[in-house]
Design a protein around this motif. Structure first.
Motif, PDB file in Angstrom:
ATOM      1  N   GLY A 117       6.709   9.982  -0.068  1.00 45.34           N
ATOM      2  CA  GLY A 117       5.260   9.950   0.025  1.00 45.34           C
ATOM      3  C   GLY A 117       4.667  10.435  -1.284  1.00 45.34           C
ATOM      4  O   GLY A 117       5.125  11.426  -1.855  1.00 45.34           O
ATOM      5  N   THR A 121      -3.702  10.455   7.196  1.00 45.33           N
ATOM      6  CA  THR A 121      -2.309  10.061   7.034  1.00 45.33           C
ATOM      7  C   THR A 121      -1.522  11.184   6.368  1.00 45.33           C
ATOM      8  O   THR A 121      -1.984  11.769   5.388  1.00 45.33           O
ATOM      9  CB  THR A 121      -2.227   8.795   6.160  1.00 45.33           C
ATOM     10  N   TYR A 171      -1.027   6.893  -2.970  1.00 42.64           N
ATOM     11  CA  TYR A 171      -1.854   6.762  -1.775  1.00 42.64           C
ATOM     12  C   TYR A 171      -3.330   6.576  -2.139  1.00 42.64           C
ATOM     13  O   TYR A 171      -4.015   5.709  -1.579  1.00 42.64           O
ATOM     14  CB  TYR A 171      -1.681   7.975  -0.867  1.00 42.64           C
ATOM     15  N   VAL A 182       1.054  12.456   3.897  1.00 45.49           N
ATOM     16  CA  VAL A 182       1.693  12.007   2.657  1.00 45.49           C
ATOM     17  C   VAL A 182       2.690  13.090   2.267  1.00 45.49           C
ATOM     18  O   VAL A 182       2.307  14.183   1.856  1.00 45.49           O
ATOM     19  CB  VAL A 182       0.660  11.773   1.542  1.00 45.49           C
ATOM     20  N   GLY A 212       2.271   5.045  -0.665  1.00 46.11           N
ATOM     21  CA  GLY A 212       1.607   6.347  -0.568  1.00 46.11           C
ATOM     22  C   GLY A 212       2.154   7.121   0.607  1.00 46.11           C
ATOM     23  O   GLY A 212       2.794   8.151   0.444  1.00 46.11           O
ATOM     24  N   HIS A 213       1.908   6.624   1.810  1.00 40.83           N
ATOM     25  CA  HIS A 213       2.520   7.231   3.000  1.00 40.83           C
ATOM     26  C   HIS A 213       4.036   7.135   2.873  1.00 40.83           C
ATOM     27  O   HIS A 213       4.753   8.101   3.088  1.00 40.83           O
ATOM     28  CB  HIS A 213       2.012   6.514   4.248  1.00 40.83           C
ATOM     29  N   HIS A 223      -1.262   3.597   6.956  1.00 43.84           N
ATOM     30  CA  HIS A 223      -2.027   3.784   5.723  1.00 43.84           C
ATOM     31  C   HIS A 223      -3.451   4.242   6.018  1.00 43.84           C
ATOM     32  O   HIS A 223      -3.972   5.161   5.377  1.00 43.84           O
ATOM     33  CB  HIS A 223      -2.034   2.484   4.920  1.00 43.84           C
ATOM     34  N   THR A 273       0.844  -1.204   0.000  1.00 38.94           N
ATOM     35  CA  THR A 273       0.000   0.000   0.000  1.00 38.94           C
ATOM     36  C   THR A 273       0.879   1.254   0.000  1.00 38.94           C
ATOM     37  O   THR A 273       0.935   1.994   0.987  1.00 38.94           O
ATOM     38  CB  THR A 273      -0.926   0.012   1.231  1.00 38.94           C
ATOM     39  N   SER A 283      -3.871   3.166  -3.380  1.00 41.53           N
ATOM     40  CA  SER A 283      -3.780   2.184  -2.297  1.00 41.53           C
ATOM     41  C   SER A 283      -5.038   2.186  -1.434  1.00 41.53           C
ATOM     42  O   SER A 283      -5.446   1.130  -0.914  1.00 41.53           O
ATOM     43  CB  SER A 283      -2.547   2.462  -1.436  1.00 41.53           C
TER      44      SER A 283
END
Length: 298
Positions: free
Chosen positions: A187, A180, A192, A182, A152-153, A173, A150, A195
């Motif tokens: 990031g 979250t 994200y 990002v 993104g973060h 996530h 996942t 995901s």
């Protein structure tokens, strides 16, 4: 109208004490509270007898000691890392030395190319003994974990699904207490969003984030997070409709209910959204897209 995410912030706990959350899951919370970690890092123990530890937490002797006390008489066979921020992965090394267990993660911080991050910073020292990939299955004694990549973060973020209880350990996530962060460059808002949408294809009954309480209305919560991100992009569009604008100006308009000391983090989030909108061709910059660029609608 702003999207309301149904956050839950009530959490009764005691630092350093192992709490049984379900027949197969226990949690020990580290005493590292902050604006980004909420009450602190929740380290999960899954199974009985031969167990896995998820996100051992910060490099803190008291927390490692509390984990070892909780694990007395048991064998740690796997140390699972959702991602490499310093509130999640550094304690993996002392735990590994004390137990002999191997570490499992998607890879080093930033693919080994960068050592910066927001929140608690990047753990550039962590390299997993076993490099995971999306859809991997980790088998333990009495438990089965599915690996869901996942990004993104962070680009190396993964969630861990416990088949036997149909629950998902979501790391940072998806968190019940807050959105979250990002933060580019590792990031990535486009990743994200994808995901988040990816999680909608699964039917997990409960999410256990590393910070904060459980999430039980899983799909509606993720849908609310997606809607919230679209709402942020609507706010950026509204800002830019009045003409070209820099990110700090947008933050002041968009985050009127957020304390000024958190505006730098908000600026990183706005930058992430804008990079996504630049990628989709909706927003342009007066040069290479960076935090100091002047942005406008195309």
């Amino acid at each position: 109208m702003a999207v309301k995410v149904p956050f839950k912030r009530d959490l009764e706990f005691e630092y350093g004490v192992s709490e049984e959350l379900s027949p197969m899951v226990r949690r020990v919370i580290a005493q590292n509270p902050s604006a980004f970690t909420f009450h602190g890092t929740g380290t999960y123990i899954i199974g009985k007898g031969e167990v896995a530890v998820i996100d051992p937490g910060p490099l803190d002797g008291a927390h490692v000691g509390a984990l070892m006390a909780a694990l007395k008489g048991e064998m740690v066979t796997h140390i699972l890392i959702t991602h490499t921020h310093r509130d999640h992965s550094p304690a993996a090394e002392p735990l590994k030395q004390l137990t002999g267990a191997k570490t499992y993660g998607f890879g080093p911080h930033g693919g080994g190319k960068m050592g910066t991050g927001l929140e608690e910073g990047g753990d550039i020292d962590f390299v997993p003994d076993v490099a995971l990939e999306d859809n991997d299955v980790i088998l333990g004694n009495g438990w089965t974990v599915d690996v869901i990549h996942t990004p993104g973060h962070l680009s190396n973020h993964v969630c861990f699904g416990l088949r036997e209880e149909n629950t998902l350990f979501t790391g940072d996530h998806v968190m019940g207490w807050s959105t979250t962060v990002v933060s580019p460059p590792d990031g990535d808002m486009s990743s994200y969003m994808k995901s988040l949408e990816k999680l909608l294809h699964f039917d997990y009954e409960t999410y256990w984030p590393t910070h904060g309480p459980a999430i039980t209305e899983t799909k509606p919560f993720v849908e609310a997070l997606i809607a919230h991100r679209h709402d942020r992009m609507d706010q950026i569009r509204d800002c830019l409709k009045s003409g070209p604008m820099h990110i700090p100006e947008m933050v002041k308009k968009m985050y009127t209910d957020v304390p000024a000391n958190l505006h730098p983090a908000a600026a990183r989030s706005v930058f992430a959204h804008i990079l996504h909108m630049v990628t989709t061709g909706e927003v342009g910059a007066d040069g290479p897209a960076n935090e100091k660029s002047l942005y406008s609608l195309k």
